[in-house]
Design an enzyme around this catalytic site. Structure first.
Site, PDB file in Angstrom:
ATOM      1  N   ILE A  57       0.823  -1.226   0.000  1.00 19.42           N
ATOM      2  CA  ILE A  57       0.000   0.000   0.000  1.00 19.42           C
ATOM      3  C   ILE A  57       0.849   1.265   0.000  1.00 19.42           C
ATOM      4  CG2 ILE A  57      -2.136  -1.003   0.926  1.00 19.42           C
ATOM      5  CD1 ILE A  57      -1.299   0.145   3.694  1.00 19.42           C
ATOM      6  N   SER A  81       0.815  -4.984  15.611  1.00 20.21           N
ATOM      7  CA  SER A  81       1.661  -5.278  16.764  1.00 20.21           C
ATOM      8  C   SER A  81       2.257  -4.045  17.428  1.00 20.21           C
ATOM      9  CB  SER A  81       2.797  -6.242  16.391  1.00 20.21           C
ATOM     10  OG  SER A  81       3.701  -6.344  17.455  1.00 20.21           O
ATOM     11  N   SER A 121      -8.229  -0.481  19.092  1.00 21.57           N
ATOM     12  CA  SER A 121      -8.538  -0.144  20.485  1.00 21.57           C
ATOM     13  C   SER A 121      -7.322   0.418  21.210  1.00 21.57           C
ATOM     14  CB  SER A 121      -9.008  -1.396  21.218  1.00 21.57           C
ATOM     15  OG  SER A 121      -7.944  -2.332  21.314  1.00 21.57           O
ATOM     16  N   TYR A 144       2.435   2.136  17.340  1.00 20.83           N
ATOM     17  CA  TYR A 144       1.304   1.489  16.640  1.00 20.83           C
ATOM     18  C   TYR A 144      -0.006   2.197  16.961  1.00 20.83           C
ATOM     19  CZ  TYR A 144      -2.149  -2.020  15.363  1.00 20.83           C
ATOM     20  OH  TYR A 144      -3.237  -2.663  14.810  1.00 20.83           O
ATOM     21  N   LYS A 148      -2.381   4.151  14.229  1.00 24.37           N
ATOM     22  CA  LYS A 148      -3.770   3.771  13.964  1.00 24.37           C
ATOM     23  C   LYS A 148      -4.720   4.945  14.231  1.00 24.37           C
ATOM     24  CE  LYS A 148      -3.897  -0.138  12.138  1.00 24.37           C
ATOM     25  NZ  LYS A 148      -4.816  -0.486  11.045  1.00 24.37           N
ATOM     26  N   VAL A 174      -8.621  -9.042  18.179  1.00 20.95           N
ATOM     27  CA  VAL A 174      -9.325 -10.023  17.350  1.00 20.95           C
ATOM     28  C   VAL A 174      -8.572 -11.360  17.379  1.00 20.95           C
ATOM     29  CG1 VAL A 174     -10.292 -10.452  15.069  1.00 20.95           C
ATOM     30  CG2 VAL A 174     -10.027  -8.097  15.894  1.00 20.95           C
ATOM     31  N   VAL A 188      -1.798 -12.849  21.362  1.00 27.56           N
ATOM     32  CA  VAL A 188      -1.595 -13.725  22.518  1.00 27.56           C
ATOM     33  C   VAL A 188      -2.400 -15.029  22.435  1.00 27.56           C
ATOM     34  CG1 VAL A 188      -3.349 -12.613  23.999  1.00 27.56           C
ATOM     35  CG2 VAL A 188      -1.389 -13.759  25.034  1.00 27.56           C
ATOM     36  N   ARG A 271       5.513  -5.957  29.150  1.00 34.48           N
ATOM     37  CA  ARG A 271       5.918  -5.506  27.822  1.00 34.48           C
ATOM     38  C   ARG A 271       5.733  -3.988  27.684  1.00 34.48           C
ATOM     39  NH1 ARG A 271       2.938  -8.580  22.963  1.00 34.48           N
ATOM     40  NH2 ARG A 271       1.617  -6.743  23.100  1.00 34.48           N
ATOM     41  N   ASP A 274       2.367  -1.717  26.591  1.00 34.82           N
ATOM     42  CA  ASP A 274       1.155  -2.495  26.869  1.00 34.82           C
ATOM     43  C   ASP A 274       0.102  -1.643  27.576  1.00 34.82           C
ATOM     44  OD1 ASP A 274       1.201  -5.105  25.969  1.00 34.82           O
ATOM     45  OD2 ASP A 274       1.201  -5.982  27.977  1.00 34.82           O
TER      46      ASP A 274
HETATM   47  C1  UD1 Z   1      -3.101  -4.402  20.548  1.00 38.25           C
HETATM   48  C2  UD1 Z   1      -4.499  -3.826  20.551  1.00 38.25           C
HETATM   49  C3  UD1 Z   1      -5.355  -4.608  19.572  1.00 38.25           C
HETATM   50  C4  UD1 Z   1      -4.674  -4.661  18.221  1.00 38.25           C
HETATM   51  C5  UD1 Z   1      -3.326  -5.306  18.363  1.00 38.25           C
HETATM   52  C6  UD1 Z   1      -2.580  -5.360  17.033  1.00 38.25           C
HETATM   53  C7  UD1 Z   1      -4.794  -3.005  22.845  1.00 38.25           C
HETATM   54  C8  UD1 Z   1      -5.551  -3.142  24.097  1.00 38.25           C
HETATM   55  N1  UD1 Z   1      -5.083  -3.897  21.887  1.00 38.25           N
HETATM   56  O1  UD1 Z   1      -3.172  -5.695  21.074  1.00 38.25           O
HETATM   57  O2  UD1 Z   1      -6.628  -4.000  19.459  1.00 38.25           O
HETATM   58  O3  UD1 Z   1      -5.456  -5.397  17.363  1.00 38.25           O
HETATM   59  O4  UD1 Z   1      -2.568  -4.511  19.241  1.00 38.25           O
HETATM   60  O5  UD1 Z   1      -1.418  -6.095  17.138  1.00 38.25           O
HETATM   61  O6  UD1 Z   1      -3.984  -2.125  22.672  1.00 38.25           O
HETATM   62  N2  UD1 Z   1       1.187 -11.390  25.867  1.00 38.25           N
HETATM   63  C9  UD1 Z   1       1.705 -12.363  26.704  1.00 38.25           C
HETATM   64  N3  UD1 Z   1       2.385 -13.413  26.141  1.00 38.25           N
HETATM   65  C10 UD1 Z   1       2.563 -13.539  24.797  1.00 38.25           C
HETATM   66  C11 UD1 Z   1       2.027 -12.536  23.954  1.00 38.25           C
HETATM   67  C12 UD1 Z   1       1.343 -11.470  24.518  1.00 38.25           C
HETATM   68  O7  UD1 Z   1       1.575 -12.290  27.919  1.00 38.25           O
HETATM   69  O8  UD1 Z   1       3.189 -14.514  24.358  1.00 38.25           O
HETATM   70  C13 UD1 Z   1       0.428 -10.281  26.473  1.00 38.25           C
HETATM   71  C14 UD1 Z   1       0.834  -8.894  26.040  1.00 38.25           C
HETATM   72  O9  UD1 Z   1       1.894  -8.403  26.829  1.00 38.25           O
HETATM   73  C15 UD1 Z   1      -0.474  -8.133  26.253  1.00 38.25           C
HETATM   74  C16 UD1 Z   1      -1.552  -9.168  25.936  1.00 38.25           C
HETATM   75  O10 UD1 Z   1      -0.910 -10.438  26.029  1.00 38.25           O
HETATM   76  O11 UD1 Z   1      -0.607  -7.729  27.588  1.00 38.25           O
HETATM   77  C17 UD1 Z   1      -2.127  -9.036  24.549  1.00 38.25           C
HETATM   78  O12 UD1 Z   1      -1.059  -8.920  23.631  1.00 38.25           O
HETATM   79  P1  UD1 Z   1      -1.276  -8.998  22.057  1.00 38.25           P
HETATM   80  O13 UD1 Z   1      -2.051 -10.192  21.706  1.00 38.25           O
HETATM   81  O14 UD1 Z   1       0.049  -8.786  21.408  1.00 38.25           O
HETATM   82  O15 UD1 Z   1      -2.235  -7.784  21.750  1.00 38.25           O
HETATM   83  P2  UD1 Z   1      -2.260  -6.230  22.256  1.00 38.25           P
HETATM   84  O16 UD1 Z   1      -0.916  -5.633  22.205  1.00 38.25           O
HETATM   85  O17 UD1 Z   1      -3.066  -6.150  23.498  1.00 38.25           O
END
Ligand code: UD1
Length: 313
Positions: A57, A81, A121, A144, A148, A174, A188, A271, A274
């Site tokens: 894009i 991410s 979000s 990020y 967005k 999602v 996650v 992280r 976060d």
């Molecule tokens: C964020 C956005 C989400 C967006 C995404 C895009 C927020 C609240 N959400 O997601 O809407 O679609 O970015 O990438 O900002 N974690 C672990 N272990 C792991 C991986 C992650 O503990 O192996 C934790 C992370 O530290 C975090 C949570 O899980 O606290 C969710 O992480 P992740 O799935 O990467 O999404 P967000 O960063 O929350």
């Protein structure tokens, strides 16, 4: 060219949306995807109905060409991410901001009627109150999130200055089939589920008490379709979440119960960037777009787990 264009249509959410469009009778769908995180195999059985344009894009001419004759554009292409945008900020900046600008510009110039934009979000950051309402002041905590949010501002400005109908949907964590678990930046739940099926301990960053409004991918795809049709919503921003929230500790517990195993997680440092808690107020999306999520968390987890299980060799 088809009337529908999905940028990022070979990605996890985009490919689900392409299937929903075809299921509703779209006939053909044009996908723009550079296949960086997307995969052609995500489109597998619907591939004959898809015009796949392998383009980035950031390439305005390619985007403009792909959009000729389009009526509705779903803009999902992005480098997602939070941690990736911190460790490698330039690509996420150029794709998520310059690329997004290209998509709006090409849509306006090609005479498209509407663009549904995948916002995030993450734009809210840490708010004092939950659930998070669209009227709250955004407080991005990561590149990020800022990128967005910039896309939302461009969406609104392309509506007010050029008359392009834009709708921004703030996606809330999602998850579902086809989410790629293999990158260090994977969502996650994809990481948790592949760990569970491999009987390995996941790493939880922080104390695991952070919470997320996990939203099943098919519910998000349906909301995108509704946002492409609703009247009186141009220029607006809506939460695309479920309205619930679950902590990571609760989520891992629930997954173990579904699978009937006991595996203690490993805890690592929190992280950077976060957000602590995330939960959508869905009032506006329900009222204006007819948002009606169908999948409970447990149902979504079970379906997704089955998909990962079916992919194990
Ligand atoms: C964020 C956005 C989400 C967006 C995404 C895009 C927020 C609240 N959400 O997601 O809407 O679609 O970015 O990438 O900002 N974690 C672990 N272990 C792991 C991986 C992650 O503990 O192996 C934790 C992370 O530290 C975090 C949570 O899980 O606290 C969710 O992480 P992740 O799935 O990467 O999404 P967000 O960063 O929350």
């Amino acid at each position: 060219m088809s009337r529908y264009v999905v940028t990022g249509g070979a990605g996890f959410i985009g490919s689900t949306l392409v299937r929903s469009l075809l299921a509703e009778g779209a006939g053909r769908v044009t996908v723009i995807d550079n296949l960086l995180t997307g995969k052609e195999e995500n489109l597998a059985e619907v591939r004959p109905s898809v015009d796949l344009i392998k383009a980035d894009i950031r390439d305005y001419d390619a985007v403009a060409q792909a959009m000729r004759g389009a009526a509705v554009v779903f803009h999902l292409a992005a480098i997602p991410s939070v941690p990736r945008s911190i460790s490698d900020p330039v690509p996420s900046h150029t794709v998520n901001i310059d690329g997004t600008f290209n998509v709006f510009r090409a849509a306006a110039e090609s005479g498209a009627r509407r663009v549904v934009y995948a916002a995030s979000s993450s734009a809210y950051g840490d708010t004092e109150m939950l659930p998070k309402v669209e009227t709250m002041l955004p407080r991005p905590k990561s590149p990020y999130a800022a990128q967005k949010l910039m896309g939302e501002y461009y969406a609104s400005v392309f509506h007010s200055c050029y008359g392009l109908e834009t709708v921004s949907l703030r996606f809330f964590n999602v998850y579902g089939p086809r989410q790629d678990p293999s990158s260090p930046y994977s969502g996650v739940l994809s990481v948790f589920m592949t760990a569970l099926l491999g009987r390995r301990a996941p790493t939880i960053f922080g104390d695991g008490e952070q919470s997320r409004d996990f939203t099943y991918v098919e519910d998000v795809a349906q909301l995108c379709l509704k946002a492409s049709r609703a009247g009186g919503v141009a220029g607006q921003v809506y939460n695309a979440g479920n309205g619930n929230r679950y902590t990571l500790n609760e989520t891992w517990r629930q997954l173990q119960e579904i699978e009937g195993v006991r595996i203690d997680p490993v805890y690592g440092p929190p992280r950077a960037g976060d957000v602590r808690d995330s939960q959508a107020d869905t009032t506006a999306a329900v009222r204006d777009l007819g948002h009606a999520p169908r999948f409970s968390f447990e149902e979504g987890l079970r379906r997704t787990l089955e998909w990962y299980r079916s992919r194990r060799t």
